[in-house]
Design a protein around this motif. Sequence first.
Motif, PDB file in Angstrom:
ATOM      1  N   THR A 177      -7.102  11.854  19.646  1.00 20.42           N
ATOM      2  CA  THR A 177      -5.447  11.555  19.961  1.00 20.42           C
ATOM      3  C   THR A 177      -5.449  10.084  19.660  1.00 20.42           C
ATOM      4  OG1 THR A 177      -5.748  13.355  21.732  1.00 20.42           O
ATOM      5  CG2 THR A 177      -4.025  11.528  21.927  1.00 20.42           C
ATOM      6  N   GLY A 178      -4.339   9.750  19.039  1.00 22.15           N
ATOM      7  CA  GLY A 178      -4.000   8.133  18.870  1.00 22.15           C
ATOM      8  C   GLY A 178      -4.827   7.710  17.740  1.00 22.15           C
ATOM      9  N   VAL A 179      -5.317   8.417  16.788  1.00 19.89           N
ATOM     10  CA  VAL A 179      -5.778   7.821  15.566  1.00 19.89           C
ATOM     11  C   VAL A 179      -4.777   7.434  14.888  1.00 19.89           C
ATOM     12  CG1 VAL A 179      -7.238   8.489  13.523  1.00 19.89           C
ATOM     13  CG2 VAL A 179      -8.148   8.856  15.866  1.00 19.89           C
ATOM     14  N   VAL A 180      -4.757   6.433  13.899  1.00 17.79           N
ATOM     15  CA  VAL A 180      -3.724   5.996  12.803  1.00 17.79           C
ATOM     16  C   VAL A 180      -4.420   5.757  11.495  1.00 17.79           C
ATOM     17  CG1 VAL A 180      -1.817   4.476  12.157  1.00 17.79           C
ATOM     18  CG2 VAL A 180      -2.087   5.487  14.808  1.00 17.79           C
ATOM     19  N   ILE A 181      -4.285   6.237  10.423  1.00 14.98           N
ATOM     20  CA  ILE A 181      -4.719   5.860   9.258  1.00 14.98           C
ATOM     21  C   ILE A 181      -3.774   5.596   8.167  1.00 14.98           C
ATOM     22  CG2 ILE A 181      -6.447   6.372   7.419  1.00 14.98           C
ATOM     23  CD1 ILE A 181      -7.947   8.300   9.510  1.00 14.98           C
ATOM     24  N   GLY A 182      -3.617   4.434   7.816  1.00 13.90           N
ATOM     25  CA  GLY A 182      -2.398   3.841   7.211  1.00 13.90           C
ATOM     26  C   GLY A 182      -2.564   4.178   5.691  1.00 13.90           C
ATOM     27  N   GLU A 183      -1.352   4.282   4.888  1.00  9.29           N
ATOM     28  CA  GLU A 183      -1.129   4.568   3.432  1.00  9.29           C
ATOM     29  C   GLU A 183      -2.339   3.920   2.419  1.00  9.29           C
ATOM     30  OE1 GLU A 183       2.283   4.589   0.061  1.00  9.29           O
ATOM     31  OE2 GLU A 183       2.407   3.270   1.900  1.00  9.29           O
ATOM     32  N   THR A 184      -2.756   2.838   2.709  1.00  5.39           N
ATOM     33  CA  THR A 184      -3.765   2.349   1.502  1.00  5.39           C
ATOM     34  C   THR A 184      -5.151   2.283   2.068  1.00  5.39           C
ATOM     35  OG1 THR A 184      -3.221  -0.112   2.216  1.00  5.39           O
ATOM     36  CG2 THR A 184      -1.746   1.127   0.434  1.00  5.39           C
ATOM     37  N   THR A 185      -5.347   2.909   3.174  1.00  4.08           N
ATOM     38  CA  THR A 185      -6.940   2.937   3.738  1.00  4.08           C
ATOM     39  C   THR A 185      -7.600   3.698   2.787  1.00  4.08           C
ATOM     40  OG1 THR A 185      -5.930   3.221   5.862  1.00  4.08           O
ATOM     41  CG2 THR A 185      -8.214   3.666   5.559  1.00  4.08           C
ATOM     42  N   LYS A 206       8.448  -5.152   4.396  1.00  2.00           N
ATOM     43  CA  LYS A 206       8.774  -4.184   3.262  1.00  2.00           C
ATOM     44  C   LYS A 206       8.163  -4.792   1.862  1.00  2.00           C
ATOM     45  CE  LYS A 206      10.950  -0.308   2.118  1.00  2.00           C
ATOM     46  NZ  LYS A 206      10.465   1.280   2.631  1.00  2.00           N
ATOM     47  N   SER A 207       8.263  -5.856   1.574  1.00  2.00           N
ATOM     48  CA  SER A 207       7.844  -6.434   0.253  1.00  2.00           C
ATOM     49  C   SER A 207       6.536  -6.257   0.025  1.00  2.00           C
ATOM     50  CB  SER A 207       8.260  -7.921   0.370  1.00  2.00           C
ATOM     51  OG  SER A 207       7.445  -8.535   1.406  1.00  2.00           O
ATOM     52  N   MET A 208       5.442  -5.812   1.083  1.00  2.00           N
ATOM     53  CA  MET A 208       4.282  -5.443   0.784  1.00  2.00           C
ATOM     54  C   MET A 208       3.889  -3.952   0.461  1.00  2.00           C
ATOM     55  SD  MET A 208       2.295  -7.676   3.611  1.00  2.00           S
ATOM     56  CE  MET A 208       0.718  -7.100   3.187  1.00  2.00           C
ATOM     57  N   ALA A 209       5.046  -3.077   0.313  1.00  2.00           N
ATOM     58  CA  ALA A 209       4.991  -1.767   0.155  1.00  2.00           C
ATOM     59  C   ALA A 209       4.097  -1.164  -0.965  1.00  2.00           C
ATOM     60  CB  ALA A 209       6.246  -0.886  -0.133  1.00  2.00           C
ATOM     61  N   GLN A 210       3.866  -2.158  -2.209  1.00  2.00           N
ATOM     62  CA  GLN A 210       2.870  -1.597  -3.255  1.00  2.00           C
ATOM     63  C   GLN A 210       1.941  -2.380  -3.074  1.00  2.00           C
ATOM     64  OE1 GLN A 210       4.247   0.865  -5.242  1.00  2.00           O
ATOM     65  NE2 GLN A 210       6.050   0.635  -3.822  1.00  2.00           N
ATOM     66  N   LYS A 211       1.548  -3.019  -1.979  1.00  2.00           N
ATOM     67  CA  LYS A 211       0.213  -3.843  -1.891  1.00  2.00           C
ATOM     68  C   LYS A 211      -0.633  -3.011  -1.132  1.00  2.00           C
ATOM     69  CE  LYS A 211       2.067  -8.348  -2.593  1.00  2.00           C
ATOM     70  NZ  LYS A 211       2.409  -9.747  -2.047  1.00  2.00           N
ATOM     71  N   LYS A 212      -2.171  -3.264  -1.162  1.00  2.00           N
ATOM     72  CA  LYS A 212      -3.092  -2.723  -0.205  1.00  2.00           C
ATOM     73  C   LYS A 212      -2.793  -3.302   1.048  1.00  2.00           C
ATOM     74  CE  LYS A 212      -7.803  -1.180   0.030  1.00  2.00           C
ATOM     75  NZ  LYS A 212      -7.967  -1.199   1.583  1.00  2.00           N
ATOM     76  N   ARG A 213      -2.499  -2.568   2.179  1.00  2.00           N
ATOM     77  CA  ARG A 213      -2.422  -3.327   3.578  1.00  2.00           C
ATOM     78  C   ARG A 213      -3.256  -2.850   4.460  1.00  2.00           C
ATOM     79  NH1 ARG A 213       1.772  -0.335   1.570  1.00  2.00           N
ATOM     80  NH2 ARG A 213       1.987   1.027   3.496  1.00  2.00           N
ATOM     81  N   HIS A 214      -4.229  -1.744   4.104  1.00  2.00           N
ATOM     82  CA  HIS A 214      -5.033  -1.249   5.190  1.00  2.00           C
ATOM     83  C   HIS A 214      -6.352  -1.288   4.610  1.00  2.00           C
ATOM     84  CE1 HIS A 214      -0.940   0.811   5.324  1.00  2.00           C
ATOM     85  NE2 HIS A 214      -1.380   0.630   6.578  1.00  2.00           N
TER      86      HIS A 214
END
Length: 281
Positions: A177-185, A206-214
């Motif tokens: 419960t409550g685990v969050v795993i982002g798109e670029t993980t 929003k400008s970071m959409a194509q960058k590795k954020r996670h």
Amino acid sequence: MTTATSTFLDHLLAQRTQYRYKLPSRPDAGRFIDHLMRLLFPVTQDCQSSSQHVEETYQKLQEQLICLLRPLEKNLPDSPVSIADRFFERLPPIYDSLLLDAHSIADNDPAAVGIEEVIAVYPGFYAIAVYRIAHELLQLNVPLLPRMLTEYAHGQTGIDIHPGAQIGRSFFIDHGTGVVIGETTIIGENVKIYQGVTLGATHVAKSMAQKKRHPTIENNVVIYANATILGGNTIVGHDSVIGGNVWLTNSVEAHSLVFHQHQTEIRLKSLESGEPINFVI
């Protein structure tokens, strides 16, 4: 019909032309994933009669997926039929990977009676399974539907895994419960995480959409409950242990032990003055 109602309906009709995508229905997406799970792991039995013919069920699932892809047809790289065929060709390795996930949970959780219980009732396994299916559709350049599937699992389990994440073999989510795993993980093999863990971004522009954020989590890492690990440059080295409630935005070397150090303050009264004396331990 009043003038206000007529104006509102005209506004709705005009708005329809502004949408970039047509999507399948959310209930249909949920039914597809649950029917597919029953095909892959028939460890439960419905009270109502159901088909025992694997070939018939397999064919119906192909038809369901084609139906889900039809509304997205203008945004697909190929026909719905072709994409469905390619997805089902990739189903055997997905199945093998999910078996490894189920065995990892069964082997590491003392409370697990066996792999059947893990498959039938463990939310962590269900969320991982839906993620792996959705991730494969994303690899086939299917828009939106993969996210619909993982959000369906999110609603069922409280575990939010973006289909764009890259997750290695033998993945174990306990409780969940409550685990969050982002798109670029990026997660390696034999990783174990517990409830409330966030693998997220330090910025959400929003400008970071194509960058590795996670973050990147290397092999054999254990992350305990409510730890938060943020940032695309953050790497947790292999064979590390991240303790509960840790807030981590910097990389750690392999074989690290990272823990949150709490402070306890004991308040006593002085026998002479009656004033409180604080002791920190």
